[in-house]
Design a protein around this motif. Structure first.
Motif, PDB file in Angstrom:
ATOM      1  N   ILE A  12     -14.191  15.544   3.205  1.00  0.00           N
ATOM      2  CA  ILE A  12     -13.969  16.508   2.126  1.00  0.00           C
ATOM      3  C   ILE A  12     -12.464  16.743   2.015  1.00  0.00           C
ATOM      4  O   ILE A  12     -11.788  16.946   3.029  1.00  0.00           O
ATOM      5  N   VAL A  13     -11.958  16.733   0.787  1.00  0.00           N
ATOM      6  CA  VAL A  13     -10.549  17.038   0.525  1.00  0.00           C
ATOM      7  C   VAL A  13     -10.457  18.469   0.014  1.00  0.00           C
ATOM      8  O   VAL A  13     -11.141  18.834  -0.953  1.00  0.00           O
ATOM      9  N   SER A  14      -9.632  19.282   0.667  1.00  0.00           N
ATOM     10  CA  SER A  14      -9.457  20.692   0.296  1.00  0.00           C
ATOM     11  C   SER A  14      -8.122  20.868  -0.409  1.00  0.00           C
ATOM     12  O   SER A  14      -7.086  20.409   0.091  1.00  0.00           O
ATOM     13  N   TYR A  15      -8.150  21.527  -1.570  1.00  0.00           N
ATOM     14  CA  TYR A  15      -6.922  21.863  -2.297  1.00  0.00           C
ATOM     15  C   TYR A  15      -6.756  23.381  -2.224  1.00  0.00           C
ATOM     16  O   TYR A  15      -7.634  24.127  -2.642  1.00  0.00           O
ATOM     17  N   GLU A  66      -9.243  10.893   1.269  1.00  0.00           N
ATOM     18  CA  GLU A  66      -7.986  11.053   0.541  1.00  0.00           C
ATOM     19  C   GLU A  66      -7.385   9.673   0.261  1.00  0.00           C
ATOM     20  O   GLU A  66      -6.414   9.263   0.895  1.00  0.00           O
ATOM     21  N   THR A  67      -7.986   8.975  -0.682  1.00  0.00           N
ATOM     22  CA  THR A  67      -7.517   7.645  -1.070  1.00  0.00           C
ATOM     23  C   THR A  67      -6.953   7.696  -2.482  1.00  0.00           C
ATOM     24  O   THR A  67      -7.130   8.672  -3.216  1.00  0.00           O
ATOM     25  N   ASP A  68      -6.300   6.613  -2.864  1.00  0.00           N
ATOM     26  CA  ASP A  68      -5.697   6.545  -4.190  1.00  0.00           C
ATOM     27  C   ASP A  68      -6.751   6.667  -5.282  1.00  0.00           C
ATOM     28  O   ASP A  68      -6.577   7.383  -6.267  1.00  0.00           O
ATOM     29  N   SER A  92      -9.338   9.950  -9.546  1.00  0.00           N
ATOM     30  CA  SER A  92     -10.580  10.252 -10.256  1.00  0.00           C
ATOM     31  C   SER A  92     -10.635  11.686 -10.751  1.00  0.00           C
ATOM     32  O   SER A  92     -11.269  11.968 -11.761  1.00  0.00           O
ATOM     33  N   TYR A  93      -9.970  12.603 -10.059  1.00  0.00           N
ATOM     34  CA  TYR A  93     -10.052  13.986 -10.510  1.00  0.00           C
ATOM     35  C   TYR A  93      -8.740  14.756 -10.388  1.00  0.00           C
ATOM     36  O   TYR A  93      -8.554  15.744 -11.090  1.00  0.00           O
ATOM     37  N   LEU A 119       0.824   8.563  -1.020  1.00  0.00           N
ATOM     38  CA  LEU A 119      -0.166   8.226  -2.039  1.00  0.00           C
ATOM     39  C   LEU A 119       0.191   8.825  -3.394  1.00  0.00           C
ATOM     40  O   LEU A 119       0.108   8.167  -4.430  1.00  0.00           O
ATOM     41  N   MET A 120       0.608  10.103  -3.388  1.00  0.00           N
ATOM     42  CA  MET A 120       0.843  10.806  -4.647  1.00  0.00           C
ATOM     43  C   MET A 120       2.170  10.435  -5.279  1.00  0.00           C
ATOM     44  O   MET A 120       2.351  10.574  -6.486  1.00  0.00           O
TER      45      MET A 120
END
Length: 715
Positions: free
Chosen positions: A285-288, A326-328, A333-334, A377-378
């Motif tokens: 899960i990626v948390s922002y 947490e991939t490209d 995608s979102y 990545l970003m």
């Protein structure tokens, strides 16, 4: 055996005329002491008056205890043969446990127990709540820390019967910081009520309050996760912070405010997969999240509010929970939706209502709560050695050249446009033309131009370990690949095992042990690094593992590296030029002190290069202070809290419900009003305390303390 004398109603002392009282006392003396009251040997009048006063005092004492009975008064005149009197009857043992009886019997038995508890509290000169809380804390301290913490909270509440109820914010704090669900909270409420107090608000009132702490949860299309609207979430947070200010401060607020908040995202693994409707089978899960840091006046720059613990997990306000790694691909995608909302929030200020006035709020959201992997990545610079400058791995070893922050977002965008259009072809050794750009940037590079304070310390420690491993086995090759090392590979692996075992035996700390599940990562954490490098005795253990001729140089290099990362990850006021020169000297020592007669074999890693070359520039841009406020440690700590909430404190009916409960729980925990209900004295600023210690102590605890004292201007 003589029988004890008992008064009749006509003879009761202290209730008849003086003459009758004297006669009653004389008769009592005759029975009690065996004296004869006759005309030849009368009882002295003074003795009579003394005995009357004794009886009066006893009667007053018994009345004060509300136990004045005829039998109690007769205790004063009981005979000397009490040893032969009959033993009191023993209480009959209860036949049924308390939880098996009916409501009436339970009520009666609870009243008996409460009477005993109140009497014990009176004897101990404390409140019933404190007594019950201390007993619960003591009983469950080793077996159930959750219930022990409930007892600790009870000890902190006041116990007056006429006291108002605890606020719903404090009750929400009790519930969330002790990880209680509905049943657990209601059990605490019943326990407090059983003690005769009605302090805690009901569950319904707490839930209604918690609904006001966050905006409405939105599901992401395709079942990818859940989120809050970016503008609504930040607006709600600012309104909640302003609501916690003093009334005089709120009334005096200017018409325009500036808010600075750090934001970022991080992935967490090892999440459980439940058998749910619409389930996405992923352990990641990626948390922002974002953390408000300061609120200042737009016209005067005066600080109105400041976050006192910016590295705490409770200071991180959640915005989105996104399923997957947490991939490209997953970010593209979102994440563009969140990036667009973030840019819109920075361009278009929000408006909040305070005391009937509309106040304009300008928001700044630097993205600093990300690690090196996410930053690469970003930024789109997947092949770059450093995303702050355009130097290569070989150029970073140049001792005569200084590198400045010269990479810009426009350069990256232009290079990617040429790559996409075919004007520029990817090929080996094209660093000068392509500059490490491998993909389309997801975010402007200027937003990402920083160095993660927490991970900087970890990467520096990994760099030092690589040197120690090779010095121990005399393998002077920097590569980790077996094909490059050849036969030396087995010597290097044996050296790693030896160093880990020696450190474990000498310090009790398990470091650099790979994850047994095979999901990546090691046992080296921020606390491990601090424990090993902050004490001189632990540094001596590390140094003793290599050849004696390297001892002095290695000890100084370890202390220098720890000093650099500690100051970078602090809020101290730093002498920037002295720090810059200190980093240059450290770079020279790292690259030259361990070569001997051999050619140079040490290569700087990207993070080590970034700190040594650009750390002083970033500190200077932060008004000469360390970057503790922009640390990502709070977001990292929330990963384990998220795992706990998913397993124990959220619905399992569907994945959307599960993630929605997690998002709202995290929002409630970080609500400013709920956090303000934490008892004072729990939050401590360790860096400021450490700074005060460094200025006061002499001699110094370690060499790094000596270095720090020469580089700081103020705590």
């Amino acid at each position: 055996m003589e029988t004890a004398y008992r008064y009749s109603d006509a003879e009761a002392p202290l209730s008849q005329s003086k003459k009758q009282e004297k006669e009653a006392v004389q008769t009592a003396l005759q029975n009690f002491f065996g004296l004869k009251a006759d005309s030849e040997n009368p009882i002295d009048q003074e003795e009579t008056n003394t005995l009357i006063r004794v009886i009066e005092r006893h009667q007053a004492k018994m009345r004060s205890k509300k136990r004045v009975t005829e039998e109690e008064l007769n205790r004063v005149l009981i005979s000397r043969d009490t040893e032969d009197s009959a033993e009191p009857k023993k209480k009959k043992k209860r036949s049924l446990p308390l939880d098996c009886v009916g409501p009436r019997q339970m009520w009666r038995r609870q009243e008996e127990l409460l009477a005993a508890v109140r009497e014990a509290a009176t004897e101990e000169n404390t409140s019933v709540a404190f007594l019950l809380g201390s007993l619960i804390n003591r009983h469950y301290y080793h077996s159930n820390r959750k219930l022990a913490n409930v007892g600790k909270h009870l000890m902190e509440f006041e116990d007056e019967a006429d006291k108002e109820k605890v606020s719903v914010a404090a009750a929400s704090n009790l519930k969330n910081y002790n990880n209680l669900g509905r049943e657990g909270y209601q059990r605490v409420v019943r326990t407090v009520k059983t003690s005769g107090l009605d302090l805690l608000p009901p569950w319904k009132a707490v839930r209604e309050f918690e609904k006001t702490t966050h905006p409405k949860v939105q599901n992401i299309d395709g079942g990818l996760g859940v989120r809050f609207n970016y503008r609504d979430g930040v607006t709600k947070s600012i309104e909640r912070i302003v609501a916690t200010l003093d009334e005089t401060v709120r009334i005096a607020l200017p018409d325009e405010l500036d808010v600075e908040a750090k934001c970022g995202l991080d992935g967490s693994g090892s999440h459980s997969i439940f058998n749910q409707k619409g389930n996405q089978h992923t352990h990641n899960i990626v948390s922002y999240m974002y953390t408000p840091l300061t609120i200042t006046s737009h016209s005067t720059n005066a600080v109105i509010w400041k976050e006192t613990s910016p590295t705490s997990p409770s200071s991180c306000r959640p915005l989105c929970l996104l399923l997957g790694k947490e991939t490209d691909d997953s970010l593209k995608s979102y994440y563009h939706v969140l990036a667009a909302e973030r840019d819109d929030l920075e361009r278009n200020p929000i408006v909040i209502d305070v005391e009937g006035r509309s106040i304009r709020v300008n928001v700044k959201l630097p993205m600093t709560m990300i690690d090196g992997k996410m930053r690469t990545l970003m930024s789109g610079c997947g092949g770059a050695f450093c995303i702050l400058c355009v130097c290569t791995r070989e150029e970073a070893r140049n001792l005569d050249e200084s590198f400045s922050i010269n990479r810009t977002g426009q350069q990256v965008a232009d290079i990617w446009e040429k790559l996409e259009s075919g004007q520029l072809k990817k090929k080996a050794g094209d660093q000068e033309s392509r500059q490490g750009v491998t993909q389309c940037p997801i975010m402007d590079l200027e937003v990402l131009q920083s160095i993660s304070p927490l991970h900087a310390g970890l990467r520096f420690f990994d760099f030092l370990l690589k040197i120690i491993y090779r010095l121990e086995c005399s393998v002077f090759v920097w590569s980790e690949e077996q094909g490059v090392l050849g036969r030396c590979y087995q010597f290097l692996q044996a050296a790693k095992k030896k160093v880990r075992a020696a450190v474990k035996e000498g310090t009790g700390v398990a470091m650099d042990i790979p994850d047994s599940t095979g999901k990546g990562g090691t046992s080296t954490s921020g606390n491990v690094v601090h424990t090993l490098l902050s004490k001189q005795s632990n540094i001596d253990v590390l140094v003793s593992l290599v050849d004696e001729k390297y001892h002095s140089n290695l000890k100084e290099c370890i202390s220098r590296c720890y000093t650099i990362t500690k100051l970078y990850n602090s809020d101290m006021l730093i002498d920037v030029e002295a720090y810059r020169q200190f980093c240059k000297d450290t770079k020279r020592k790292l690259l030259t002190d361990f070569n001997g007669n051999k050619t140079e074999w040490i290569y700087l890693t990207p993070t080590v290069h970034s700190i040594l070359e650009h750390g002083a520039d970033l500190i200077e841009a932060n008004d000469g202070r360390g970057l503790l406020s922009y640390s990502e440690s709070g977001l990292e700590c929330n990963n384990k809290i998220l795992r706990l909430i998913r397993i124990s404190l959220s619905r399992k009916t569907s994945q959307a419900d599960n993630l929605s409960d997690c998002l709202t729980r995290l929002a409630i925990r970080s609500d400013p009003e709920v956090r303000a209900a934490v008892p004072e004295g729990r939050v401590q600023t360790k860096c400021r305390q450490k700074s005060a210690v460094l200025r006061a102590q002499y001699p110094f605890e370690s060499l790094s303390d000596y270095f720090i004292k020469g580089l700081i201007l103020e705590g």
